[in-house]
Scaffold this motif. Structure first.
Motif, PDB file in Angstrom:
ATOM      1  N   CYS A  99      -0.539  -1.979  -0.622  1.00  0.00           N
ATOM      2  CA  CYS A  99       0.091  -1.698   0.671  1.00  0.00           C
ATOM      3  C   CYS A  99       1.558  -2.113   0.611  1.00  0.00           C
ATOM      4  CB  CYS A  99      -0.614  -2.459   1.786  1.00  0.00           C
ATOM      5  SG  CYS A  99       0.082  -2.135   3.423  1.00  0.00           S
ATOM      6  N   PRO A 100       2.495  -1.207   0.899  1.00  0.00           N
ATOM      7  CA  PRO A 100       3.920  -1.565   0.856  1.00  0.00           C
ATOM      8  C   PRO A 100       4.230  -2.767   1.734  1.00  0.00           C
ATOM      9  CG  PRO A 100       3.650   0.808   1.115  1.00  0.00           C
ATOM     10  CD  PRO A 100       2.294   0.202   1.278  1.00  0.00           C
ATOM     11  N   ALA A 131       4.577   1.463   4.937  1.00  0.00           N
ATOM     12  CA  ALA A 131       3.186   1.068   5.179  1.00  0.00           C
ATOM     13  C   ALA A 131       2.515   2.038   6.138  1.00  0.00           C
ATOM     14  CB  ALA A 131       3.141  -0.356   5.735  1.00  0.00           C
ATOM     15  N   ALA A 132       3.246   2.500   7.147  1.00  0.00           N
ATOM     16  CA  ALA A 132       2.683   3.466   8.100  1.00  0.00           C
ATOM     17  C   ALA A 132       2.304   4.765   7.400  1.00  0.00           C
ATOM     18  CB  ALA A 132       3.713   3.739   9.199  1.00  0.00           C
ATOM     19  N   CYS A 172      14.264  -2.416   0.532  1.00  0.00           N
ATOM     20  CA  CYS A 172      13.586  -1.384  -0.263  1.00  0.00           C
ATOM     21  C   CYS A 172      13.349  -1.814  -1.714  1.00  0.00           C
ATOM     22  CB  CYS A 172      14.415  -0.098  -0.266  1.00  0.00           C
ATOM     23  SG  CYS A 172      14.385   0.793   1.302  1.00  0.00           S
ATOM     24  N   GLU A 173      13.975  -2.893  -2.143  1.00  0.00           N
ATOM     25  CA  GLU A 173      13.868  -3.299  -3.544  1.00  0.00           C
ATOM     26  C   GLU A 173      12.423  -3.536  -3.992  1.00  0.00           C
ATOM     27  OE1 GLU A 173      16.498  -6.551  -4.245  1.00  0.00           O
ATOM     28  OE2 GLU A 173      18.313  -5.368  -3.863  1.00  0.00           O
ATOM     29  N   PRO A 174      11.577  -4.232  -3.203  1.00  0.00           N
ATOM     30  CA  PRO A 174      10.189  -4.426  -3.677  1.00  0.00           C
ATOM     31  C   PRO A 174       9.321  -3.175  -3.552  1.00  0.00           C
ATOM     32  CG  PRO A 174      10.859  -6.101  -2.050  1.00  0.00           C
ATOM     33  CD  PRO A 174      11.830  -4.990  -1.966  1.00  0.00           C
ATOM     34  N   TRP A 178       7.980   3.821  -3.110  1.00  0.00           N
ATOM     35  CA  TRP A 178       7.706   4.386  -1.788  1.00  0.00           C
ATOM     36  C   TRP A 178       9.006   4.783  -1.089  1.00  0.00           C
ATOM     37  CZ3 TRP A 178       3.691   6.237   0.820  1.00  0.00           C
ATOM     38  CH2 TRP A 178       2.406   5.959   0.360  1.00  0.00           C
ATOM     39  N   ALA A 179      10.020   3.963  -1.235  1.00  0.00           N
ATOM     40  CA  ALA A 179      11.304   4.270  -0.602  1.00  0.00           C
ATOM     41  C   ALA A 179      11.911   5.550  -1.164  1.00  0.00           C
ATOM     42  CB  ALA A 179      12.265   3.099  -0.784  1.00  0.00           C
TER      43      ALA A 179
END
Length: 558
Positions: A99-100, A131-132, A172-174, A178-179
């Motif tokens: 999960c982000p 996550a959404a 957004c780095e981790p 997804w980003a």
């Protein structure tokens, strides 16, 4: 601009300042009495017993199916699968590993699903939005679901607040994959590029350092008084991680920002993050520097004069150390070679690191000069002597370094073709300086150092100094003295036949010396120098006599 609201049923989005808003779901299915946390365990307390456990990494959440599956299509599927496969009398447990944002962001999702207030900021909007999407919380399930809420606030942040864009990128780095997938990186990069290429006179500075796009009639004058230059965005952009920085530079290029400004920004970022690659603690750092170097080279502007030769040399040196691809190294080498004709000696100075290295990196400069010569052979240029003068000036400077090897000196001195130097005086100065700084060289090494010098191209002053220079190897000194004898013998011959006997004696001495080709004794060289001095005195006497005869002859004619 204090607040903003979006209405959708009971849903609201309100913001205080630019970087914060509070969201509520459209339908509050279940109002919790408390959200308790013990160590890594969360429990939502309601009047209804918990009937769902969701494990996110090392944390567990004791929740309710109704609250969660009504907002998340992803959780709906997992619960249905558990119900079909598991025992009906056990509490279903769902494991979520990817999960982000991890458990911290999932906690915000849980709050949203239970109708609790969720504070969104520029620092968490990106992971919450990701996550959404991961949990498939779209409006297809319920109007005003989490995806649409976060999308609205994300767009608001990107459009208005300059500093908040960088907070979004940092968050957004981790979750880079997804980003990128949801184009958050691209949207942030485009937003930065759009604002960077707009005339800065159209901006005003808000109290929280964000840049507003409200254009006021008197802003231009205020902006000038604040002294903000066209590179005002460098510092913020230079704080970005390399992959995010690359995306921003690509977007800025597409927006048509001047190539010289883009090149300066790349150099600014590099100077900030890679001040010197002398410390490489482990393989991971080495790998990161290698990827970083390759990325920087790929985003360099193509336009001429968009970036300095000195910066390119530093980049080439770093690329050689990091063993980047051969094609990229050649690309940088060619870029520098094209600039050599307009360079100064100071542009070629790139420091080395380490106690066993020369002060300046001569090897990298040699590589660039060889690239220049290679390109010149295909496209001859009349400015070759300009580069010859540049290289000799550089050699004269670095030759003082006691750690500069004979091979390094000779490789650079011989990198240029013969026609690159009209006069070898500067090269001779470099050689003399090198020999003086390296007194322990063998005779063979001294000869090797002097190989590139053509003593026939020395000026009279240079030749005069060289013939009396005991630092030069014996055979070179012999050649120089013989050359000076021959020149003086010719000068004597040109004075006429009045002193024919003296002229004949001088030529005999020269022929005698020429017959003894390579002299090995310093005493013999001293004798030759005395003969040269004697010949000079004779030549002066001849010239005086010639002038007297010419005056007498002129008097007789009168």
């Amino acid at each position: 601009m204090g607040s903003r609201s979006l209405d959708s049923g009971k849903a609201t989005v309100s913001g205080r300042k630019y970087s914060k808003c509070v969201i509520l779901p459209a339908n509050e299915n279940m109002v919790p009495e408390a959200l308790e946390k013990r160590n890594q365990n969360w429990t939502v307390r309601t009047r209804v017993a918990n009937d769902l456990i969701i494990q996110v990494g090392d944390s567990s959440f004791q929740l309710h199916k109704l609250a969660m599956v009504s907002k998340s299509e992803y959780l709906n599927r997992l619960v249905f699968q558990k119900r079909s496969n598991g025992a009906k009398d056990t509490l279903p447990k769902i494991q979520i590993e990817s999960c982000p944002g991890g458990s911290e962001i999932f906690e915000l999702v849980v709050k949203f699903c239970y109708g609790m207030k969720v504070d969104l900021t520029a620092s968490n909007i990106a992971p919450v939005h990701c996550a959404a999407h991961f949990l498939e919380m779209s409006d297809d399930l319920e109007q005003g679901n989490l995806i649409s809420k976060t999308e609205a606030f994300l767009s608001f942040v990107l459009f208005t607040a300059w500093k908040d864009i960088f907070r979004v990128l940092k968050s957004c780095e981790p979750i880079s994959l997804w980003a990128m997938k949801l184009q958050i990186l691209q949207r942030c990069s485009d937003a930065i590029a759009w604002k960077a290429c707009i005339d800065p006179k159209l901006f005003t500075l808000s109290e929280n350092d964000a840049i507003s796009l409200n254009v006021l009639a008197n802003d231009a004058e205020n902006f000038i008084h604040k002294g903000i230059a066209e590179n005002w965005w460098f510092e913020d952009v230079s704080c970005l991680r390399i992959d995010h920085f690359v995306e921003v530079i690509k977007s800025i290029k597409k927006k048509g920002v001047r190539s010289k400004l883009v090149g300066s920004c790349v150099a600014y970022w590099t100077e900030k993050w890679i001040s010197g690659p002398e410390n490489l603690p482990n393989h991971l750092t080495h790998h990161l520097l290698r990827v970083t170097t390759e990325s920087l080279i790929r985003i360099l502007p193509e336009e001429e004069n968009s970036i300095s030769a000195n910066f390119l040399l530093h980049l080439l040196k770093l690329g050689i150390m990091m063993r980047i691809s051969f094609d990229l190294l050649n690309e940088v080498g060619k870029k520098i070679a094209l600039k050599l004709e307009n360079c100064r000696v100071s542009d070629l100075l790139v420091k080395n690191y380490g106690n066993d290295c020369t002060v300046y990196d001569v090897g990298t400069v040699t590589r660039v000069v060889e690239a220049y010569v290679s390109s010149m052979l295909k496209n001859p240029t009349p400015k070759l002597p300009v580069v010859g003068k540049l290289v000799d000036g550089y050699l004269a400077l670095v030759s003082r370094d006691d750690k500069l090897s004979v091979e390094q000196f000779r490789s650079l001195a011989e990198a240029l073709p013969n026609d690159a130097r009209y006069c070898h005086d500067t090269l001779y100065t470099a050689i003399d300086t090198y020999l003086k700084a390296h007194p322990r060289l063998t005779e063979e090494e001294r000869v090797s150092v002097c190989t590139a010098m053509d003593y026939h191209k020395l000026s009279q002053e240079g030749l005069k100094h060289a013939t009396r220079n005991d630092r030069l190897p014996v055979n070179i000194t012999t050649r120089l003295i013989l050359l000076e004898q021959v020149n003086m013998a010719r000068s004597m011959t040109s004075t006429g036949s009045y002193y024919q006997r003296t002229k004949t004696q001088a030529i005999i001495k020269v022929n005698k010396c020429l017959g003894n080709q390579w002299m090995t004794s310093r005493n013999e060289i001293k004798m030759m120098r005395k003969e040269v001095d004697s010949m000079k005195m004779q030549l002066n006497e001849l010239q005086k006599c010639k002038m007297q005869i010419q005056r007498r002859a002129k008097g007789c004619l009168i």
